[in-house]
Motif scaffolding. Sequence first.
Motif, short mmCIF file in Angstrom:
data_model
loop_
_atom_site.label_atom_id
_atom_site.label_comp_id
_atom_site.label_asym_id
_atom_site.label_seq_id
_atom_site.Cartn_x
_atom_site.Cartn_y
_atom_site.Cartn_z
N PHE A 182 0.80 -1.22 0.00
CA PHE A 182 0.00 0.00 0.00
C PHE A 182 0.84 1.28 0.00
N ALA A 183 1.88 1.34 0.84
CA ALA A 183 2.69 2.56 0.94
C ALA A 183 3.39 2.88 -0.38
N ARG A 184 3.57 1.89 -1.24
CA ARG A 184 4.22 2.12 -2.53
C ARG A 184 3.40 3.02 -3.43
N ILE A 185 2.08 3.05 -3.18
CA ILE A 185 1.22 3.92 -4.00
C ILE A 185 0.50 4.95 -3.13
N GLY A 186 1.05 5.22 -1.96
CA GLY A 186 0.51 6.29 -1.11
C GLY A 186 -0.79 5.96 -0.42
N LEU A 187 -1.02 4.67 -0.14
CA LEU A 187 -2.23 4.26 0.55
C LEU A 187 -1.89 3.63 1.89
N VAL A 188 -2.91 3.28 2.67
CA VAL A 188 -2.73 2.62 3.96
C VAL A 188 -3.19 1.17 3.83
N PRO A 189 -2.69 0.28 4.68
CA PRO A 189 -3.13 -1.12 4.62
C PRO A 189 -4.64 -1.24 4.85
N ASP A 190 -5.25 -2.23 4.19
CA ASP A 190 -6.67 -2.49 4.40
C ASP A 190 -6.89 -4.00 4.40
N GLY A 191 -8.15 -4.40 4.33
CA GLY A 191 -8.47 -5.83 4.37
C GLY A 191 -8.25 -6.45 5.74
N GLY A 192 -8.14 -5.61 6.78
CA GLY A 192 -7.96 -6.13 8.13
C GLY A 192 -6.52 -6.41 8.50
N SER A 193 -5.57 -6.04 7.63
CA SER A 193 -4.17 -6.39 7.90
C SER A 193 -3.62 -5.68 9.13
N THR A 194 -4.11 -4.46 9.42
CA THR A 194 -3.61 -3.77 10.61
C THR A 194 -4.17 -4.37 11.90
N PHE A 195 -5.21 -5.18 11.78
CA PHE A 195 -5.73 -5.95 12.92
C PHE A 195 -4.94 -7.24 13.09
N LEU A 196 -4.73 -7.94 11.99
CA LEU A 196 -4.12 -9.27 12.05
C LEU A 196 -2.62 -9.24 12.28
N LEU A 197 -1.91 -8.37 11.56
CA LEU A 197 -0.45 -8.44 11.58
C LEU A 197 0.16 -8.21 12.97
N PRO A 198 -0.25 -7.19 13.74
CA PRO A 198 0.36 -7.03 15.07
C PRO A 198 0.13 -8.23 15.97
N ARG A 199 -1.00 -8.91 15.79
CA ARG A 199 -1.32 -10.07 16.62
C ARG A 199 -0.55 -11.31 16.18
N LEU A 200 -0.18 -11.36 14.91
CA LEU A 200 0.53 -12.51 14.39
C LEU A 200 2.04 -12.40 14.55
N ILE A 201 2.59 -11.21 14.31
CA ILE A 201 4.05 -11.08 14.27
C ILE A 201 4.57 -9.97 15.17
N GLY A 202 3.69 -9.25 15.87
CA GLY A 202 4.14 -8.19 16.75
C GLY A 202 4.09 -6.82 16.11
N TRP A 203 4.06 -5.81 16.97
CA TRP A 203 3.90 -4.41 16.56
C TRP A 203 5.02 -3.95 15.63
N GLY A 204 6.27 -4.18 16.04
CA GLY A 204 7.40 -3.67 15.28
C GLY A 204 7.49 -4.26 13.89
N ARG A 205 7.32 -5.56 13.78
CA ARG A 205 7.41 -6.21 12.48
C ARG A 205 6.25 -5.81 11.58
N ALA A 206 5.06 -5.64 12.18
CA ALA A 206 3.90 -5.21 11.40
C ALA A 206 4.13 -3.82 10.81
N LEU A 207 4.64 -2.91 11.62
CA LEU A 207 4.93 -1.56 11.12
C LEU A 207 6.03 -1.59 10.06
N GLU A 208 7.02 -2.42 10.26
CA GLU A 208 8.10 -2.54 9.28
C GLU A 208 7.55 -2.97 7.93
N LEU A 209 6.73 -4.02 7.91
CA LEU A 209 6.16 -4.49 6.65
C LEU A 209 5.31 -3.42 5.99
N SER A 210 4.51 -2.71 6.79
CA SER A 210 3.56 -1.75 6.23
C SER A 210 4.24 -0.46 5.77
N MET A 211 5.25 0.00 6.50
CA MET A 211 5.88 1.28 6.16
C MET A 211 6.97 1.15 5.10
#
Length: 259
Positions: A133-162
């Motif tokens: 998403f960040a590659r085209i100036g958008l934010v994650p959707d489809g529930g990924s900001t809910f799932l990712l921190p719970r699956l891999i932790g806050w830091g890794r989720a932000l790393e993937l998304s940013m």
Amino acid sequence: MNFNKIECETQDQVAIIRFNDPNVRNAIGNEMLGELKQAVASIARPDSKARCLLLTGVGRGFCSGANLSDSGGTSNIDGSLRGGYHPLFFTLRDLDIPIVTAVNGPAAGVGMSFALMGDIVCASKNAFFLQAFARIGLVPDGGSTFLLPRLIGWGRALELSMLAERLPAEKALEWGLINRLYEDNEQLIEGAMEIAVRLAQGPASLGMIRRLYWASPHNAYEQQLDMEARLQSEAGKTEDNSEGVSAFLNKRDPQFKGR
């Protein structure tokens, strides 16, 4: 049902849905989204014979995200998400049967969200995951900001998304994002189907287990204990519980019927 952008069939009580637009790595346009909603709604019906759902892709890709050239671009993202994707994700979340995803190639953008909806996530070494998403100036959707921190932790989720960097399947396994890793796509489909059939032969309580885990992030400890007690009582009244106890006492394998 006849579809153009997905394939849908049932084998051994496993409903198999394949994203099927390989020319765009199975990117989701309006037609595919409508077909997915129709197929999943059919699987969710009480009279459905399916006892597990397997989701994968045709060709070299799992799902490369939304097809911006076929979904109205970014002019009405809010309406597309709320009216299109969200009802589909809610239906997947609320299914009374397990979900297995077999990630056979790129799972990018909302395609990664679909991959993570699996109760058991399988991937081949051909797969990678991308929060694009960040590659085209958008934010994650489809529930990924809910799932990712719970699956891999806050830091890794932000790393993937940013940073919007590819996460190879091997690293995804190391991080706990996926459950099983296979050498190639042939082994992936064989292994994922084996897991799906095993789940399809399981008890009705598998659907209750899904409900408990989906409710867990929202519940206080006391609420979760209460929900466990209520669903345990419900599970204890099923034919499968009676069969399971009988099989245990008689030292044989249970023959569950999903009821």
